[in-house]
Scaffold this motif. Structure first.
Motif, PDB file in Angstrom:
ATOM      1  N   PHE A 197       0.838  -1.204   0.000  1.00 16.81           N
ATOM      2  CA  PHE A 197       0.000   0.000   0.000  1.00 16.81           C
ATOM      3  C   PHE A 197       0.875   1.257   0.000  1.00 16.81           C
ATOM      4  N   PHE A 198       1.972   1.229   0.733  1.00 16.52           N
ATOM      5  CA  PHE A 198       2.879   2.380   0.775  1.00 16.52           C
ATOM      6  C   PHE A 198       3.512   2.616  -0.606  1.00 16.52           C
ATOM      7  N   PHE A 199       3.776   1.540  -1.342  1.00 19.74           N
ATOM      8  CA  PHE A 199       4.370   1.622  -2.681  1.00 19.74           C
ATOM      9  C   PHE A 199       3.333   1.910  -3.770  1.00 19.74           C
ATOM     10  N   ARG A 200       2.068   1.940  -3.451  1.00 25.19           N
ATOM     11  CA  ARG A 200       0.989   1.922  -4.442  1.00 25.19           C
ATOM     12  C   ARG A 200       1.159   2.981  -5.533  1.00 25.19           C
ATOM     13  N   ASP A 201       1.054   2.520  -6.772  1.00 26.95           N
ATOM     14  CA  ASP A 201       1.027   3.390  -7.948  1.00 26.95           C
ATOM     15  C   ASP A 201       2.227   4.324  -8.040  1.00 26.95           C
ATOM     16  N   ALA A 202       3.313   3.985  -7.374  1.00 31.76           N
ATOM     17  CA  ALA A 202       4.487   4.864  -7.386  1.00 31.76           C
ATOM     18  C   ALA A 202       5.109   4.917  -8.776  1.00 31.76           C
ATOM     19  N   ASP A 203       5.584   6.089  -9.150  1.00 30.41           N
ATOM     20  CA  ASP A 203       6.299   6.239 -10.416  1.00 30.41           C
ATOM     21  C   ASP A 203       7.712   5.669 -10.308  1.00 30.41           C
ATOM     22  N   LEU A 204       8.262   5.677  -9.096  1.00 35.24           N
ATOM     23  CA  LEU A 204       9.568   5.072  -8.848  1.00 35.24           C
ATOM     24  C   LEU A 204       9.635   4.595  -7.410  1.00 35.24           C
ATOM     25  N   VAL A 205      10.070   3.347  -7.234  1.00 34.43           N
ATOM     26  CA  VAL A 205      10.355   2.817  -5.901  1.00 34.43           C
ATOM     27  C   VAL A 205      11.846   2.524  -5.833  1.00 34.43           C
ATOM     28  N   VAL A 206      12.546   3.221  -4.946  1.00 35.78           N
ATOM     29  CA  VAL A 206      13.955   2.939  -4.666  1.00 35.78           C
ATOM     30  C   VAL A 206      13.956   1.970  -3.492  1.00 35.78           C
ATOM     31  N   CYS A 207      14.359   0.721  -3.756  1.00 44.21           N
ATOM     32  CA  CYS A 207      14.106  -0.335  -2.774  1.00 44.21           C
ATOM     33  C   CYS A 207      15.380  -1.093  -2.417  1.00 44.21           C
ATOM     34  N   ASP A 208      15.499  -1.433  -1.156  1.00 42.21           N
ATOM     35  CA  ASP A 208      16.604  -2.262  -0.671  1.00 42.21           C
ATOM     36  C   ASP A 208      16.559  -3.623  -1.356  1.00 42.21           C
ATOM     37  N   THR A 209      17.572  -3.894  -2.187  1.00 42.62           N
ATOM     38  CA  THR A 209      17.709  -5.207  -2.836  1.00 42.62           C
ATOM     39  C   THR A 209      19.148  -5.664  -2.648  1.00 42.62           C
ATOM     40  N   PHE A 233      18.726  -1.270  -5.278  1.00 39.15           N
ATOM     41  CA  PHE A 233      19.455  -0.265  -4.493  1.00 39.15           C
ATOM     42  C   PHE A 233      20.101  -0.888  -3.260  1.00 39.15           C
ATOM     43  N   HIS A 234      21.038  -0.141  -2.675  1.00 40.08           N
ATOM     44  CA  HIS A 234      21.751  -0.541  -1.462  1.00 40.08           C
ATOM     45  C   HIS A 234      22.541  -1.821  -1.724  1.00 40.08           C
ATOM     46  N   HIS A 235      23.392  -1.749  -2.759  1.00 41.94           N
ATOM     47  CA  HIS A 235      24.092  -2.922  -3.256  1.00 41.94           C
ATOM     48  C   HIS A 235      25.094  -3.474  -2.245  1.00 41.94           C
ATOM     49  N   GLU A 236      25.126  -4.779  -2.143  1.00 39.17           N
ATOM     50  CA  GLU A 236      26.086  -5.497  -1.297  1.00 39.17           C
ATOM     51  C   GLU A 236      27.519  -5.096  -1.692  1.00 39.17           C
ATOM     52  N   PRO A 237      28.352  -4.673  -0.737  1.00 39.47           N
ATOM     53  CA  PRO A 237      29.699  -4.194  -1.088  1.00 39.47           C
ATOM     54  C   PRO A 237      30.618  -5.250  -1.674  1.00 39.47           C
ATOM     55  N   THR A 238      30.332  -6.535  -1.434  1.00 43.49           N
ATOM     56  CA  THR A 238      31.179  -7.578  -2.015  1.00 43.49           C
ATOM     57  C   THR A 238      30.766  -7.943  -3.435  1.00 43.49           C
ATOM     58  N   TYR A 239      29.620  -7.433  -3.905  1.00 46.22           N
ATOM     59  CA  TYR A 239      29.187  -7.739  -5.266  1.00 46.22           C
ATOM     60  C   TYR A 239      29.945  -6.864  -6.262  1.00 46.22           C
ATOM     61  N   SER A 240      30.510  -7.485  -7.270  1.00 43.58           N
ATOM     62  CA  SER A 240      31.225  -6.753  -8.311  1.00 43.58           C
ATOM     63  C   SER A 240      30.234  -6.156  -9.306  1.00 43.58           C
ATOM     64  N   ASP A 241      30.754  -5.340 -10.229  1.00 40.77           N
ATOM     65  CA  ASP A 241      29.900  -4.807 -11.290  1.00 40.77           C
ATOM     66  C   ASP A 241      29.297  -5.935 -12.114  1.00 40.77           C
ATOM     67  N   ASP A 242      30.078  -6.975 -12.378  1.00 36.70           N
ATOM     68  CA  ASP A 242      29.549  -8.129 -13.113  1.00 36.70           C
ATOM     69  C   ASP A 242      28.428  -8.804 -12.336  1.00 36.70           C
ATOM     70  N   ASP A 243      28.599  -8.941 -11.025  1.00 37.03           N
ATOM     71  CA  ASP A 243      27.559  -9.540 -10.185  1.00 37.03           C
ATOM     72  C   ASP A 243      26.263  -8.727 -10.255  1.00 37.03           C
ATOM     73  N   LEU A 244      26.398  -7.408 -10.148  1.00 32.76           N
ATOM     74  CA  LEU A 244      25.218  -6.546 -10.139  1.00 32.76           C
ATOM     75  C   LEU A 244      24.545  -6.527 -11.508  1.00 32.76           C
ATOM     76  N   GLN A 245      25.340  -6.539 -12.565  1.00 35.63           N
ATOM     77  CA  GLN A 245      24.754  -6.580 -13.905  1.00 35.63           C
ATOM     78  C   GLN A 245      23.991  -7.890 -14.115  1.00 35.63           C
ATOM     79  N   ARG A 246      24.563  -8.998 -13.646  1.00 38.10           N
ATOM     80  CA  ARG A 246      23.888 -10.289 -13.755  1.00 38.10           C
ATOM     81  C   ARG A 246      22.577 -10.278 -12.956  1.00 38.10           C
ATOM     82  N   MET A 247      22.639  -9.720 -11.757  1.00 37.96           N
ATOM     83  CA  MET A 247      21.443  -9.637 -10.916  1.00 37.96           C
ATOM     84  C   MET A 247      20.371  -8.768 -11.582  1.00 37.96           C
TER      85      MET A 247
END
Length: 322
Positions: free
Chosen positions: A229-241, A278-292
């Motif tokens: 409900f808090f996220f409802r119809d949002a144009d952008l959600v910046v979310c902890d992933t 958002f809030h990317h794990e510091p041990t994840y490389s750019d390749d890891d994040l691109q794959r994710m």
């Protein structure tokens, strides 16, 4: 409304190593396959069109700091969290203030863990006597946290040496606040010492949600109706992933963070239009994040029931216009 990402890492600021840069250069040279470029413009065109992002750029290493720029030119600065990305934002803010931007800053704090406040001692406008800084938080101990990190044992510049006019405002969940050009609401989240998500609605009805450092467990999604409900119809959600689903349900369960899969499920339920990982794990490389990111796009396609959800992967320097 324009959303600028100044810091997107979680927990700890990280930097590219010399080896990482060297590996990226080697991959780019192999991809160029002996081609030569007449000038910088031609080389940049090759980079932009033929290299993947993990090779041509980086998701960045600064910790959480997100600016939400209202449509009005005379509006104050609106900033979520004070991670190490705040230093770079402060430099840019000086440039804009020299061009006539109001010297007023509204900060909205998700919580007070170190990675979310560590940029404040390096925030240039805090030393400007013509600046006014209002720090909004759901935590009544926000001032204590900021003062504590500038005690002599931790930092050489005391909080009381700052010259800006600094004010603290404690907000309550469920109460709409009219602040500058926005209606602002906050929601309590699942995290150590509690964190808060923020929903910003502008006068045109555009909605940006900033929700980091919150753990949503996939086996308990039936209890997340308040979040949807808090996220409802949002144009952008910046979310902890911060984690992959595998990490979030195994060795990092109860660490206070969520996965890309859970964020997509919540945004689908909320009928949100865009999600920024958002809030990317510091041990994840750019390749890891691109794959994710690619896996997230595919998962969104497979689970979509109605309108598509655009899935972005936030990086330091990204701008999203709503």
């Amino acid at each position: 409304m324009l959303v600028r990402f100044w810091g997107t890492r979680g927990s700890l600021a990280v930097a590219q190593t010399a080896k990482t840069v060297r590996d990226k250069m080697a991959r780019a040279l192999v991809a160029a396959n002996g081609r030569s470029f007449a000038d910088d413009a031609a080389a940049k065109a090759f980079i932009d069109t033929e290299l993947d992002f993990a090779t041509s750029g980086t998701y960045g290493g600064a910790t959480t700091c997100v600016e939400i720029e209202p449509a009005g030119e005379e509006s104050a600065f609106i900033v979520c969290d004070m991670g190490s990305g705040l230093r770079e934002f402060g430099i840019d803010a000086f440039r804009r203030m020299a061009e006539g931007h109001p010297r007023v800053f509204h900060f909205f704090m998700s919580h007070l863990h170190w990675d979310h406040i560590m940029g404040f001692p390096f925030f240039g406008p805090a030393f400007d006597p013509a600046s006014r800084i209002i720090i909004h938080s759901g935590h009544p101990d926000a001032e204590q946290a900021l003062r504590r990190q500038q005690e002599e044992i931790s930092f050489p510049v005391p909080f009381d040496w700052l010259r800006a006019k600094i004010e603290f405002s404690t907000l309550e969940p469920g109460v709409p606040y009219a602040i500058e050009d926005f209606t602002v609401e906050l929601m309590q989240q699942h995290h150590s010492h509690v964190s808060y998500g923020y929903r910003f609605t502008d006068s045109a009805g555009k909605v940006a949600v900033f929700s980091t450092d919150s753990e949503h467990k996939i086996e308990r999604m039936d209890g997340e109706a308040d979040v949807a409900f808090f996220f409802r119809d949002a144009d952008l959600v910046v979310c902890d992933t911060m984690y992959s689903l595998a990490d979030s349900v195994s060795m990092k369960e109860d660490w206070g963070h969520s996965s890309n899969i859970v964020a997509i499920d919540l945004c689908h339920e909320a009928a949100a239009k865009r999600l920024a990982l958002f809030h990317h794990e510091p041990t994840y490389s750019d390749d890891d994040l691109q794959r994710m990111h690619r896996e997230s796009i595919r998962y969104e396609e497979l689970t979509r029931e109605d309108n598509p959800l655009e899935v972005l992967c936030a990086y330091d320097g990204l701008e999203v216009r709503l």
